[in-house]
Design an enzyme around this catalytic site. Structure first.
Site, short mmCIF file in Angstrom:
data_model
loop_
_atom_site.label_atom_id
_atom_site.label_comp_id
_atom_site.label_asym_id
_atom_site.label_seq_id
_atom_site.Cartn_x
_atom_site.Cartn_y
_atom_site.Cartn_z
N GLN A 251 0.81 -1.22 0.00
CA GLN A 251 0.00 0.00 0.00
C GLN A 251 0.85 1.27 0.00
O GLN A 251 0.46 2.29 -0.56
CB GLN A 251 -0.94 0.00 1.20
CG GLN A 251 -1.95 -1.12 1.17
CD GLN A 251 -2.70 -1.18 -0.15
OE1 GLN A 251 -3.47 -0.28 -0.48
NE2 GLN A 251 -2.48 -2.24 -0.91
N HIS A 254 1.57 3.01 -3.36
CA HIS A 254 0.53 3.74 -4.08
C HIS A 254 0.80 5.23 -4.15
O HIS A 254 0.58 5.86 -5.19
CB HIS A 254 -0.82 3.53 -3.38
CG HIS A 254 -1.59 2.36 -3.88
ND1 HIS A 254 -2.04 2.25 -5.17
CD2 HIS A 254 -2.01 1.23 -3.24
CE1 HIS A 254 -2.70 1.11 -5.31
NE2 HIS A 254 -2.68 0.47 -4.16
N GLU A 319 -8.65 1.74 5.89
CA GLU A 319 -9.21 1.28 4.61
C GLU A 319 -9.08 -0.24 4.50
O GLU A 319 -10.04 -0.94 4.20
CB GLU A 319 -8.47 1.98 3.48
CG GLU A 319 -8.93 1.56 2.09
CD GLU A 319 -8.06 2.16 1.00
OE1 GLU A 319 -8.51 2.19 -0.16
OE2 GLU A 319 -6.91 2.59 1.29
N HIS A 320 -7.87 -0.76 4.72
CA HIS A 320 -7.61 -2.20 4.70
C HIS A 320 -7.07 -2.63 6.06
O HIS A 320 -6.16 -1.99 6.59
CB HIS A 320 -6.55 -2.56 3.65
CG HIS A 320 -6.82 -1.99 2.29
ND1 HIS A 320 -6.19 -0.84 1.82
CD2 HIS A 320 -7.63 -2.41 1.29
CE1 HIS A 320 -6.60 -0.58 0.60
NE2 HIS A 320 -7.47 -1.51 0.24
N ASP A 353 -7.74 -6.55 -3.86
CA ASP A 353 -7.62 -5.56 -4.92
C ASP A 353 -7.99 -6.13 -6.28
O ASP A 353 -8.54 -5.42 -7.13
CB ASP A 353 -6.17 -5.04 -4.99
CG ASP A 353 -5.92 -3.89 -4.04
OD1 ASP A 353 -6.89 -3.37 -3.47
OD2 ASP A 353 -4.74 -3.52 -3.89
N HIS A 412 -51.56 21.49 6.19
CA HIS A 412 -51.46 20.04 6.21
C HIS A 412 -52.76 19.43 6.75
O HIS A 412 -53.29 18.46 6.19
CB HIS A 412 -50.29 19.59 7.10
CG HIS A 412 -48.95 19.74 6.45
ND1 HIS A 412 -48.46 20.92 6.00
CD2 HIS A 412 -47.97 18.80 6.21
CE1 HIS A 412 -47.25 20.75 5.50
NE2 HIS A 412 -46.92 19.46 5.62
#
Length: 425
Positions: A251, A254, A319-320, A353, A412
């Protein structure tokens, strides 16, 4: 990698980095230009920033088939199988509506219908990921979205990535456009001469793409404001240091802003992983990116108990999240906040992934505390339906009118009571 004791009591929650005023102003100007000038604005920005002068924004069928012809046959088979896995997983998310009929003949119902159109932004350059095409398009198709559009910045040769075009071809997508950045988001949101506006925009991008998605939200729907990639690993003395290090780097490569965190009860493992990360970095092709991410956003936290690690992971809401412990599956049941959970030694994050079938478009910046992976649910609407019979109205109109007047809404109340004037006609 830097180390710290969890007992220090510091917060490890990841926060969203704020854009600067100059970036925001630039994005607003780009959006306005595209709204006013359409295709000419897109073509101008493509020439200015992507360095290519295009004659046409739309990718031709010939370009798609040329990419398919150039593509490695074995990779084509792999990508097709991955698509099948993703589709199979997401089919289980498809929902049906329901209808509850009451004794008085009235009913309330919910209809589940797909949105009409969706646009996927695909980053270009080194971040052109065919897998992201699968992850964004397939849930929309399973949901029943009638029109799915792809848009991506071209390379210096004026073409899109072969992998992206092949992935689109596998999924039957042929409405593909060449444009990137904030201008592409504006085109999807508001339309141009060549591009019809969509109802929802999904897909990752740089800070300008993220800012543009935030600006157009409300006029169209978006998936999420995604930040840099994140991984956290809970590991004990049974984990192998080289495998943990490899997963952290998967990761980190990235983005220089990517986060890689190890949570462990083993000081021996912490020391070994720290050394392994440095050793593996030397031969990693994206060494400069991963190295900066590890240096700036990498951390090893050593805790005394597994309870501390679980609490820290839930606070981080990554995230992971990988769990590499002797009792990984039972520990996973205690995780409340994570975009995706990977259980056991052989469930390395890249499996999710590419091939497992689960979606890799996941919440970042600790937003897994309240949000979820991209799914079929993101491409449907739920519409409530009410049918009141005369009997139901007779039994309840006075109650409804009283509740309306409680809130000071005489109109109403009268709307409900007005049916009494025509009773029996």
């Amino acid at each position: 990698m830097k180390q710290m004791q969890l007992s220090s009591g510091i917060s490890i929650r990841r926060t969203i980095a704020e854009a600067n005023a100059e970036q925001l102003a630039a994005v607003k100007e780009i959006i306005q230009n595209v709204k006013q000038n359409g295709d000419s604005a897109l073509l101008g920005y493509t020439e200015k920033w992507d360095g290519v002068k295009l004659e046409s924004i739309r990718v031709s069928h010939g370009e798609i088939m040329e990419a398919v012809g150039r593509f490695d046959a074995r990779l084509l088979q792999d990508l097709t199988e991955a698509a099948d896995n993703v589709r199979e997983y997401h089919k289980n998310q498809k929902q049906e509506g329901y209808k509850n009929t009451r004794n008085d003949g009235s009913y309330v119902a919910q209809r589940v219908t797909a949105i009409s159109s969706a646009g996927l932004y695909v980053p270009g350059g080194t971040a052109a990921y065919p897998s992201s095409v699968l992850m964004n398009v397939i849930p929309a198709q399973v949901a029943g979205v009638g029109r799915v559009v792809l848009i991506s910045p071209p390379g210096k040769d004026g073409r899109l990535s072969d992998g992206v075009l092949v992935a689109a071809h596998i999924l039957g997508i042929d409405e593909i456009y060449k444009a990137g950045g904030a201008q592409a988001i504006a085109a999807l949101a508001y339309g141009t001469e060549s591009i019809e506006a969509v109802d929802k925009i999904t897909g990752p991008g740089n800070v300008f793409v993220a800012l543009a998605k935030r600006q157009v939200f409300g006029d169209v729907a978006i998936d999420m404001i995604a930040g840099p990639s994140e991984i956290a690993i809970i590991a004990d003395e049974t984990a192998f240091a080289d495998e943990v290090a490899a997963d952290l780097l998967s990761q980190a490569e990235h983005d220089p802003m990517a986060s890689a965190v190890l949570l462990t009860t083993s000081q021996q493992l912490a020391d070994a992983v720290s050394l392994e990360v440095e050793r593996q970095l030397v031969t990693l092709p994206r060494q400069s990116i991963a190295g900066k991410a590890i240096n700036d956003h990498g951390m090893i936290y050593v805790g005394e108990t597994m309870d501390e690690l679980i609490a820290a992971a839930n606070e981080l809401a990554p995230e992971h999240l990988e769990i590499m412990t002797a009792d990984a599956e039972s520990l996973s049941e205690r995780i409340q906040n994570a975009g995706a959970i990977f259980i056991g030694r052989y469930s390395s994050e890249p499996i999710g992934d590419y091939f497992a079938g689960t979606n890799h478009v996941l919440p970042t910046n600790s937003t897994a505390r309240f949000s979820s992976a991209l799914s079929v649910y993101d491409f449907v609407k739920r519409t409530s339906v009410v049918y009141y019979s005369e009997q139901a109205w007779q039994q309840n109109e006075a109650k409804i009118a009283r509740l309306a007047r409680l809130e000071g809404l005489e109109g109403h109340a009268r709307a409900v009571e007005s049916r009494a004037w025509k009773k029996g006609e």
